[in-house]
Design an enzyme around this catalytic site. Structure first.
Site, PDB file in Angstrom:
ATOM      1  N   LYS A   3      35.115 -20.758  11.760  1.00 31.92           N
ATOM      2  CA  LYS A   3      36.177 -20.542  10.996  1.00 31.92           C
ATOM      3  C   LYS A   3      36.254 -20.951   9.692  1.00 31.92           C
ATOM      4  O   LYS A   3      35.358 -21.974   9.204  1.00 31.92           O
ATOM      5  CB  LYS A   3      37.372 -21.934  11.589  1.00 31.92           C
ATOM      6  CG  LYS A   3      38.635 -21.460  11.426  1.00 31.92           C
ATOM      7  CD  LYS A   3      39.453 -22.545  12.256  1.00 31.92           C
ATOM      8  CE  LYS A   3      41.125 -22.391  12.222  1.00 31.92           C
ATOM      9  NZ  LYS A   3      41.584 -23.824  12.582  1.00 31.92           N
TER      10      LYS A   3
HETATM   11  C1  E4P Z   1      44.927 -23.905  13.718  1.00 31.30           C
HETATM   12  O1  E4P Z   1      44.051 -23.199  13.678  1.00 31.30           O
HETATM   13  C2  E4P Z   1      45.308 -24.527  12.443  1.00 31.30           C
HETATM   14  O2  E4P Z   1      44.381 -25.330  11.783  1.00 31.30           O
HETATM   15  C3  E4P Z   1      46.670 -25.256  13.172  1.00 31.30           C
HETATM   16  O3  E4P Z   1      47.406 -24.605  13.686  1.00 31.30           O
HETATM   17  C4  E4P Z   1      47.307 -26.110  11.869  1.00 31.30           C
HETATM   18  O4  E4P Z   1      48.450 -26.525  12.170  1.00 31.30           O
HETATM   19  P1  E4P Z   1      49.202 -27.689  11.299  1.00 31.30           P
HETATM   20  O5  E4P Z   1      50.031 -26.719  10.311  1.00 31.30           O
HETATM   21  O6  E4P Z   1      50.384 -28.125  12.242  1.00 31.30           O
HETATM   22  O7  E4P Z   1      48.420 -28.668  10.946  1.00 31.30           O
END
Ligand code: E4P
Length: 218
Positions: free
Chosen positions: A83
């Site tokens: 990522k």
């Molecule tokens: C997933 O890849 C993201 O990091 C996550 O969904 C972020 O979610 P949030 O905005 O609720 O922290």
């Protein structure tokens, strides 16, 4: 449509993967910090619990270091997806990792032009953050629809991974908007199966069966 769990909690992932409905997992540095414990041990356990893609995020900010971290993460298991943040450095790292055979999930996407860049960099997934756009008064779900249109217009095969999901409406809309995948916090994953009429109907069926004096089928 693939359904991923958005958590770094190993026990939660192990329990929910028993449903056979979990296609993958996404983590981020905040989720890993919240879960605690040894990062690489936890990542290895998650990759054993789930056969599909498990996104693990770099914490470096320069492409060279991101690539090195990405290669380290990929040594944990074959189903790791690196990522990377949606910056020029992250996109450079994405291309370099892709050229070395490593898949990437480009995260923190908040616009159609950003999503186009992620696809051009060879990302396997792009992660538009629905909830965080809603937080600032924009329409996160509209972004999912717009990226779908853009990718279809140009035949781009990067998969749209709806992220930052915060409500039942987000889940429903991501399904209808043509997202390739959605990553759900465990409570929203569990809520997908729930409908009051399902519970009510099942209770009535079982009650009627019991009243008939019949027992189990086997
Ligand atoms: C997933 O890849 C993201 O990091 C996550 O969904 C972020 O979610 P949030 O905005 O609720 O922290």
């Amino acid at each position: 449509m693939k359904l991923f769990l958005d958590t770094a909690e190993v026990k939660v992932i192990e329990a929910l993967s028993e449903t056979g409905l979990v296609d993958g997992v996404t983590t981020n540095p905040s989720l890993v910090a919240k879960a605690g414990g040894d990062f690489f041990d936890a990542l290895a356990a998650i990759c054993r619990a789930v056969a599909g893609p498990v996104s693990a995020e770099v914490v470096a900010t320069q492409a060279d270091a991101m690539v090195a971290e990405g290669e380290r993460l990929r040594r944990v298991a074959d189903n790791i997806v690196v990522k990377l943040p949606l910056t020029f450095e992250g996109l450079k790292a994405c291309r370099r990792l892709k050229d070395k055979g490593h898949p990437a999930n480009v995260t923190l996407c908040f616009s159609v032009p950003q999503a186009l860049l992620a696809a051009k960099a060879g990302a396997m997934f792009v992660s538009p953050f629905i909830g965080r756009l809603d937080d600032i008064g924009e329409d996160g779900m509209a972004l999912i629809c717009d990226i779908r249109t853009a990718y279809d217009n140009y035949g781009l095969d990067t998969q749209i991974l709806a992220a930052s999901i915060r409500s039942e409406a987000h889940v429903r809309q991501a399904i209808l908007a043509g997202a390739d995948a959605a990553t759900l916090p465990p409570p929203w994953f569990e809520a997908m199966v729930k409908h009051p009429l399902t519970d009510k109907g099942l209770a009535a069926f079982l009650d009627d069966w019991a009243k008939s004096g019949r027992g189990g089928l086997v």
